[in-house]
Design a protein around this motif. Structure first.
Motif, PDB file in Angstrom:
ATOM      1  N   LEU A 276      -0.822  36.716 -69.126  1.00 41.55           N
ATOM      2  CA  LEU A 276       0.640  36.762 -69.026  1.00 41.55           C
ATOM      3  C   LEU A 276       1.168  37.051 -67.618  1.00 41.55           C
ATOM      4  O   LEU A 276       2.148  36.436 -67.185  1.00 41.55           O
ATOM      5  CB  LEU A 276       1.192  37.815 -69.993  1.00 41.55           C
ATOM      6  CG  LEU A 276       1.037  37.474 -71.483  1.00 41.55           C
ATOM      7  CD1 LEU A 276       1.402  38.679 -72.347  1.00 41.55           C
ATOM      8  CD2 LEU A 276       1.924  36.286 -71.855  1.00 41.55           C
ATOM      9  N   LEU A 277       0.540  37.982 -66.907  1.00 44.28           N
ATOM     10  CA  LEU A 277       1.148  38.390 -65.628  1.00 44.28           C
ATOM     11  C   LEU A 277       1.254  37.228 -64.638  1.00 44.28           C
ATOM     12  O   LEU A 277       2.311  37.050 -64.008  1.00 44.28           O
ATOM     13  CB  LEU A 277       0.405  39.590 -65.039  1.00 44.28           C
ATOM     14  CG  LEU A 277       0.558  40.878 -65.885  1.00 44.28           C
ATOM     15  CD1 LEU A 277      -0.285  42.019 -65.326  1.00 44.28           C
ATOM     16  CD2 LEU A 277       2.024  41.295 -65.963  1.00 44.28           C
ATOM     17  N   PRO A 278       0.225  36.380 -64.496  1.00 40.02           N
ATOM     18  CA  PRO A 278       0.375  35.255 -63.561  1.00 40.02           C
ATOM     19  C   PRO A 278       1.523  34.308 -63.949  1.00 40.02           C
ATOM     20  O   PRO A 278       2.100  33.645 -63.079  1.00 40.02           O
ATOM     21  CB  PRO A 278      -0.969  34.530 -63.641  1.00 40.02           C
ATOM     22  CG  PRO A 278      -1.934  35.549 -64.180  1.00 40.02           C
ATOM     23  CD  PRO A 278      -1.132  36.447 -65.067  1.00 40.02           C
ATOM     24  N   LEU A 279       1.873  34.264 -65.231  1.00 42.29           N
ATOM     25  CA  LEU A 279       2.952  33.350 -65.648  1.00 42.29           C
ATOM     26  C   LEU A 279       4.298  33.772 -65.062  1.00 42.29           C
ATOM     27  O   LEU A 279       5.180  32.940 -64.841  1.00 42.29           O
ATOM     28  CB  LEU A 279       3.046  33.283 -67.174  1.00 42.29           C
ATOM     29  CG  LEU A 279       1.827  32.667 -67.881  1.00 42.29           C
ATOM     30  CD1 LEU A 279       2.016  32.706 -69.396  1.00 42.29           C
ATOM     31  CD2 LEU A 279       1.603  31.218 -67.424  1.00 42.29           C
ATOM     32  N   LEU A 280       4.451  35.067 -64.792  1.00 42.91           N
ATOM     33  CA  LEU A 280       5.714  35.513 -64.175  1.00 42.91           C
ATOM     34  C   LEU A 280       5.755  35.156 -62.692  1.00 42.91           C
ATOM     35  O   LEU A 280       6.814  35.217 -62.066  1.00 42.91           O
ATOM     36  CB  LEU A 280       5.910  37.017 -64.380  1.00 42.91           C
ATOM     37  CG  LEU A 280       6.286  37.443 -65.804  1.00 42.91           C
ATOM     38  CD1 LEU A 280       6.490  38.949 -65.879  1.00 42.91           C
ATOM     39  CD2 LEU A 280       7.545  36.726 -66.283  1.00 42.91           C
ATOM     40  N   GLY A 281       4.612  34.778 -62.134  1.00 41.17           N
ATOM     41  CA  GLY A 281       4.570  34.379 -60.726  1.00 41.17           C
ATOM     42  C   GLY A 281       4.837  32.891 -60.522  1.00 41.17           C
ATOM     43  O   GLY A 281       4.956  32.429 -59.384  1.00 41.17           O
ATOM     44  N   LEU A 282       4.943  32.128 -61.602  1.00 44.41           N
ATOM     45  CA  LEU A 282       5.147  30.679 -61.445  1.00 44.41           C
ATOM     46  C   LEU A 282       6.561  30.376 -60.956  1.00 44.41           C
ATOM     47  O   LEU A 282       7.530  30.966 -61.449  1.00 44.41           O
ATOM     48  CB  LEU A 282       4.960  29.969 -62.790  1.00 44.41           C
ATOM     49  CG  LEU A 282       3.556  29.887 -63.385  1.00 44.41           C
ATOM     50  CD1 LEU A 282       3.622  29.203 -64.753  1.00 44.41           C
ATOM     51  CD2 LEU A 282       2.615  29.117 -62.452  1.00 44.41           C
ATOM     52  N   ASP A 283       6.681  29.436 -60.012  1.00 41.23           N
ATOM     53  CA  ASP A 283       8.007  28.914 -59.687  1.00 41.23           C
ATOM     54  C   ASP A 283       8.161  27.571 -60.402  1.00 41.23           C
ATOM     55  O   ASP A 283       7.239  27.134 -61.116  1.00 41.23           O
ATOM     56  CB  ASP A 283       8.208  28.803 -58.168  1.00 41.23           C
ATOM     57  CG  ASP A 283       7.192  27.866 -57.532  1.00 41.23           C
ATOM     58  OD1 ASP A 283       6.445  27.177 -58.281  1.00 41.23           O
ATOM     59  OD2 ASP A 283       7.122  27.817 -56.288  1.00 41.23           O
ATOM     60  N   ALA A 284       9.335  26.939 -60.219  1.00 45.48           N
ATOM     61  CA  ALA A 284       9.620  25.710 -60.980  1.00 45.48           C
ATOM     62  C   ALA A 284       8.525  24.663 -60.769  1.00 45.48           C
ATOM     63  O   ALA A 284       8.062  24.012 -61.722  1.00 45.48           O
ATOM     64  CB  ALA A 284      10.982  25.163 -60.584  1.00 45.48           C
ATOM     65  N   GLU A 285       8.082  24.531 -59.519  1.00 45.28           N
ATOM     66  CA  GLU A 285       7.069  23.522 -59.203  1.00 45.28           C
ATOM     67  C   GLU A 285       5.723  23.878 -59.858  1.00 45.28           C
ATOM     68  O   GLU A 285       5.057  23.031 -60.460  1.00 45.28           O
ATOM     69  CB  GLU A 285       6.936  23.447 -57.664  1.00 45.28           C
ATOM     70  CG  GLU A 285       5.923  22.460 -57.122  1.00 45.28           C
ATOM     71  CD  GLU A 285       6.164  21.033 -57.613  1.00 45.28           C
ATOM     72  OE1 GLU A 285       7.321  20.678 -57.912  1.00 45.28           O
ATOM     73  OE2 GLU A 285       5.158  20.287 -57.710  1.00 45.28           O
ATOM     74  N   GLY A 286       5.359  25.183 -59.766  1.00 43.20           N
ATOM     75  CA  GLY A 286       4.106  25.646 -60.358  1.00 43.20           C
ATOM     76  C   GLY A 286       4.110  25.462 -61.871  1.00 43.20           C
ATOM     77  O   GLY A 286       3.100  25.104 -62.471  1.00 43.20           O
ATOM     78  N   PHE A 287       5.263  25.710 -62.490  1.00 41.91           N
ATOM     79  CA  PHE A 287       5.401  25.560 -63.954  1.00 41.91           C
ATOM     80  C   PHE A 287       5.202  24.102 -64.341  1.00 41.91           C
ATOM     81  O   PHE A 287       4.453  23.773 -65.259  1.00 41.91           O
ATOM     82  CB  PHE A 287       6.784  26.063 -64.359  1.00 41.91           C
ATOM     83  CG  PHE A 287       7.101  25.947 -65.826  1.00 41.91           C
ATOM     84  CD1 PHE A 287       6.348  26.638 -66.784  1.00 41.91           C
ATOM     85  CD2 PHE A 287       8.163  25.162 -66.259  1.00 41.91           C
ATOM     86  CE1 PHE A 287       6.660  26.547 -68.139  1.00 41.91           C
ATOM     87  CE2 PHE A 287       8.482  25.068 -67.612  1.00 41.91           C
ATOM     88  CZ  PHE A 287       7.732  25.757 -68.555  1.00 41.91           C
ATOM     89  N   ARG A 288       5.871  23.215 -63.589  1.00 47.22           N
ATOM     90  CA  ARG A 288       5.754  21.770 -63.880  1.00 47.22           C
ATOM     91  C   ARG A 288       4.315  21.316 -63.735  1.00 47.22           C
ATOM     92  O   ARG A 288       3.789  20.580 -64.565  1.00 47.22           O
ATOM     93  CB  ARG A 288       6.637  20.970 -62.913  1.00 47.22           C
ATOM     94  CG  ARG A 288       7.990  20.592 -63.496  1.00 47.22           C
ATOM     95  CD  ARG A 288       8.650  19.488 -62.680  1.00 47.22           C
ATOM     96  NE  ARG A 288       8.779  19.793 -61.255  1.00 47.22           N
ATOM     97  CZ  ARG A 288       9.773  20.521 -60.744  1.00 47.22           C
ATOM     98  NH1 ARG A 288      10.717  21.001 -61.520  1.00 47.22           N
ATOM     99  NH2 ARG A 288       9.827  20.757 -59.459  1.00 47.22           N
ATOM    100  N   THR A 289       3.675  21.747 -62.646  1.00 45.48           N
ATOM    101  CA  THR A 289       2.307  21.299 -62.396  1.00 45.48           C
ATOM    102  C   THR A 289       1.379  21.781 -63.501  1.00 45.48           C
ATOM    103  O   THR A 289       0.566  21.034 -64.015  1.00 45.48           O
ATOM    104  CB  THR A 289       1.810  21.848 -61.033  1.00 45.48           C
ATOM    105  OG1 THR A 289       2.793  21.513 -60.067  1.00 45.48           O
ATOM    106  CG2 THR A 289       0.460  21.297 -60.644  1.00 45.48           C
ATOM    107  N   ARG A 290       1.559  23.039 -63.883  1.00 44.03           N
ATOM    108  CA  ARG A 290       0.640  23.595 -64.878  1.00 44.03           C
ATOM    109  C   ARG A 290       0.842  22.983 -66.261  1.00 44.03           C
ATOM    110  O   ARG A 290      -0.108  22.755 -67.004  1.00 44.03           O
ATOM    111  CB  ARG A 290       0.828  25.110 -64.949  1.00 44.03           C
ATOM    112  CG  ARG A 290       0.119  25.728 -66.114  1.00 44.03           C
ATOM    113  CD  ARG A 290      -0.554  27.020 -65.822  1.00 44.03           C
ATOM    114  NE  ARG A 290      -1.235  27.460 -67.024  1.00 44.03           N
ATOM    115  CZ  ARG A 290      -1.471  28.696 -67.335  1.00 44.03           C
ATOM    116  NH1 ARG A 290      -1.118  29.641 -66.500  1.00 44.03           N
ATOM    117  NH2 ARG A 290      -2.090  29.008 -68.446  1.00 44.03           N
ATOM    118  N   TYR A 291       2.107  22.732 -66.642  1.00 41.17           N
ATOM    119  CA  TYR A 291       2.364  22.336 -68.030  1.00 41.17           C
ATOM    120  C   TYR A 291       2.840  20.890 -68.200  1.00 41.17           C
ATOM    121  O   TYR A 291       3.221  20.514 -69.307  1.00 41.17           O
ATOM    122  CB  TYR A 291       3.362  23.311 -68.674  1.00 41.17           C
ATOM    123  CG  TYR A 291       2.725  24.667 -68.917  1.00 41.17           C
ATOM    124  CD1 TYR A 291       1.646  24.792 -69.788  1.00 41.17           C
ATOM    125  CD2 TYR A 291       3.174  25.811 -68.260  1.00 41.17           C
ATOM    126  CE1 TYR A 291       1.038  26.015 -70.004  1.00 41.17           C
ATOM    127  CE2 TYR A 291       2.576  27.043 -68.477  1.00 41.17           C
ATOM    128  CZ  TYR A 291       1.506  27.136 -69.353  1.00 41.17           C
ATOM    129  OH  TYR A 291       0.902  28.349 -69.576  1.00 41.17           O
TER     130      TYR A 291
END
Ligand code: B12
Length: 382
Positions: A276-291
C-alpha cells in the motif's frame, strides 16, 4: 428455429475462447425490468448517475437495442486465478484487489473474442448476420438474460452462478438476427444458504437477490466519485479496488476450476495484494503506467489513493503514519485523498498520528479536509 445452427454457434463461441455459451430468445425481460426499476426507486442504484429508469427500460428490451433481434447468445469466461497472499510483514502493509481485476481489462479481452466470433458467424450461418456485442459497457441486463438462457442461476448475492464454475465468470452477450433454438432456464437455486448475505461487511445485501449499491464495497471503491461515508470506512478492510467477500464464502465457488484465459491472470503478487505505501507515491503518469490496460484506472488516481488511505487506516500498521502525515500536509494532493489520509490517521491513533493531525489545524485548509481532520481528532479523544 434451428437447433443444429444453435449448437454450431455455441461451438464457435468455445473456439474463440469463451468457456460456455447459451441462447435466449429476444423477448422483453419483464421480471428484470420490474426488479431493476424497484431497485432504482429504493435508492439501490444511487450514485450511478447513468443508471436511470430509461436505461432499465432499454436494458430489458433487446429488440430496442438491435431492431430485428431474434436471439441472444450469452457467453461466459472464467477469471478465477489463484494467488497465495504473502505472509504479513510489519512495515509493508498490503491491500486487496478483487479477483476480476487481477489481470487485463475484461472489456477488451471479451470484446475481442466476441468480435472474432461475429466475424466467423456468416460462414456458420450460411448468410450475412446482423449482430450487436455487449460486454458490460452498453446497456443490456446481462445477468437476467444469462439466467433466462440457462447459463446459470441468480445467487442470493445477485451474481450469476454457473453450474460447477460458480460466479467467478464474466458475462458477455451478442444479439443476433438469427432464429436459434433457445435454451431453458435452470431449475437450480441456492436453497437455504445465506452465507453471502451474512458475509457482507457493510450489509449491502439486505435481502436475497437485492444489492444496496451505495453500501457495496465494489461501488465505494470503483464508482463513487466522492468521499466514502465515514461509517462504512472501518468495515471495508483492506479492499482498494472491488470486493469479493460475498463470492469468497459461496460454497459453489469453492469447487470452481481456474480460468483458461492467461490474459486475466495476475503477473505478480502485487497485482492481487499490492503493497500500500508505494501506491501513495504514484503520480498520474506512474498510475497510468502501472495500471494501463487493467480495470483499475476507472476510479482515477485520486479515487484509488482515497481507497488506499482507507485500507491503511484499517491495516493497523504504524509505518503508515509518517506517509499519511505527508499526504495530509501536501497541498498538491486531491482534497479527498488528504481528507481520507486524515481519517486513517484518526483510526490508527497514537501520538505521532495526533501530532500529524494537529499540525494541520493552524493551516488554511479546504472545508472538507478540515471536517475530516476535526472528525479524526475526535476519534483520538474517543
Ligand atoms: C452496475 C453494475 C455494478 C454495480 C451494481 C449496482 C447494483 N445495485 O446492481 C456495482 C459497481 C456495485 C457492481 C459490483 C460488482 N459487479 Co457489476 N455490474 C454492473 C452492471 C454494469 C449492471 C448491473 C445492473 O444492471 N444492476 C442493476 C440490478 C438491479 O440488476 P441486475 O444485477 O442485472 O439483476 C437484478 C434484477 O434484475 C433481479 N432479477 C432479474 N431477473 C431475475 C430473475 C430471478 C429468478 C431472480 C431471483 C432475480 C432476478 O435480480 C438481480 C439482483 O437485484 C453489470 C453489467 C451489465 N450490463 O449487466 C455488471 C456485472 C453485473 N458486474 C459483474 C461483476 C463481476 C461485479 C463484481 C463481482 C465486481 C467485484 N468483485 O467487485 C461486483 C459484485 C457485487 C454484487 N454482489 O453484485 C459481472 C457479474 C458476473 C456474474 N457472474 O454475475 C457483470 C455482469 C459484468 C460482466 N459483464 O461480467 N456492479
Amino acid at each position: 428455429m434451428s437447433a443444429g445452427l444453435a449448437e454450431r454457434v455455441k461451438a464457435l463461441a468455445q473456439e474463440v475462447g469463451f468457456d460456455r455459451a447459451a441462447i435466449s430468445d429476444a423477448q422483453p425481460l419483464h421480471e428484470a425490468e420490474r426488479r431493476i426499476k424497484a431497485s432504482i426507486t429504493a435508492g439501490y442504484l444511487d450514485g450511478l448517475h447513468w443508471f436511470t429508469t430509461e436505461r432499465a427500460q432499454r436494458a430489458t428490451h433487446p429488440t430496442g437495442l438491435m431492431p430485428g433481434a431474434r436471439a441472444i447468445l450469452v457467453l461466459s469466461a472464467s477469471y478465477l486465478a489463484r494467488m497465495t497472499p504473502p505472509a504479513p510483514e510489519p512495515g509493508r502493509p498490503r491491500g486487496r484487489i478483487a479477483r476480476y481485476a487481477w489481470g487485463a481489462d475484461y472489456h477488451d479481452v471479451l470484446r475481442d473474442m466476441a468480435r472474432a466470433l461475429v466475424e466467423r458467424l456468416p460462414a456458420v450461418a450460411g448468410r450475412s448476420v446482423r449482430s450487436r456485442i455487449f460486454v458490460d459497457s452498453s446497456p443490456l441486463a446481462e445477468r437476467p438474460v444469462a439466467q433466462r438462457a440457462g447459463l446459470g442461476w441468480f445467487g442470493k448475492n445477485t451474481n450469476i452462478l454457473l453450474p460447477g464454475a460458480g460466479s467467478w465468470s464474466f458475462l458477455a452477450a451478442v444479439i443476433l438476427d438469427l432464429d436459434l433454438e433457445p435454451d431453458q432456464p435452470l431449475r437450480k437455486t441456492c436453497g437455504a444458504c445465506t452465507l453471502c448475505l451474512q458475509a457482507c461487511p457493510t450489509q449491502a445485501l439486505p435481502a436475497a437477490y437485492v444489492l444496496d449499491g451505495p453500501k457495496c464495497i465494489s461501488f465505494l471503491t470503483i464508482e463513487l466519485r466522492a468521499a466514502i461515508p465515514r461509517a462504512l470506512r472501518p468495515r471495508m478492510g483492506t479492499w482498494v479496488f472491488g470486493c469479493d467477500d460475498c463470492q469468497e464464502v459461496c460454497p459453489v465457488n469453492r469447487k470452481a476450476p481456474t480460468a483458461r484465459l492467461a490474459a486475466l491472470r495476475p503477473r505478480t503478487v502485487d497485482d492481487a495484494y499490492p503493497e500500500l505505501l508505494p501506491l501513495l507515491g504514484l503520480d498520474a503518469e506512474g498510475f497510468r503506467t502501472r495500471y494501463r490496460g487493467t480495470p483499475i484506472t476507472r476510479p482515477k488516481l485520486w479515487g484509488f489513493q482515497r481507497n488506499v488511505c482507507v485500507a491503511l487506516g484499517n491495516a493497523s500498521d504504524p509505518a503508515a503514519v509518517p506517509v499519511l502525515g505527508r499526504v495530509l500536509a501536501d497541498n498538491d494532493r486531491h482534497p479527498l485523498v488528504r481528507g481520507h489520509a486524515a481519517w486513517a490517521l484518526g483510526r490508527l491513533g497514537g501520538g505521532a498520528a495526533r501530532r500529524a493531525l494537529t499540525a494541520t489545524v493552524s493551516k488554511s485548509l479546504d472545508r472538507t479536509i478540515r471536517a475530516e481532520v476535526t472528525a479524526a481528532l475526535a476519534m483520538h479523544q474517543g
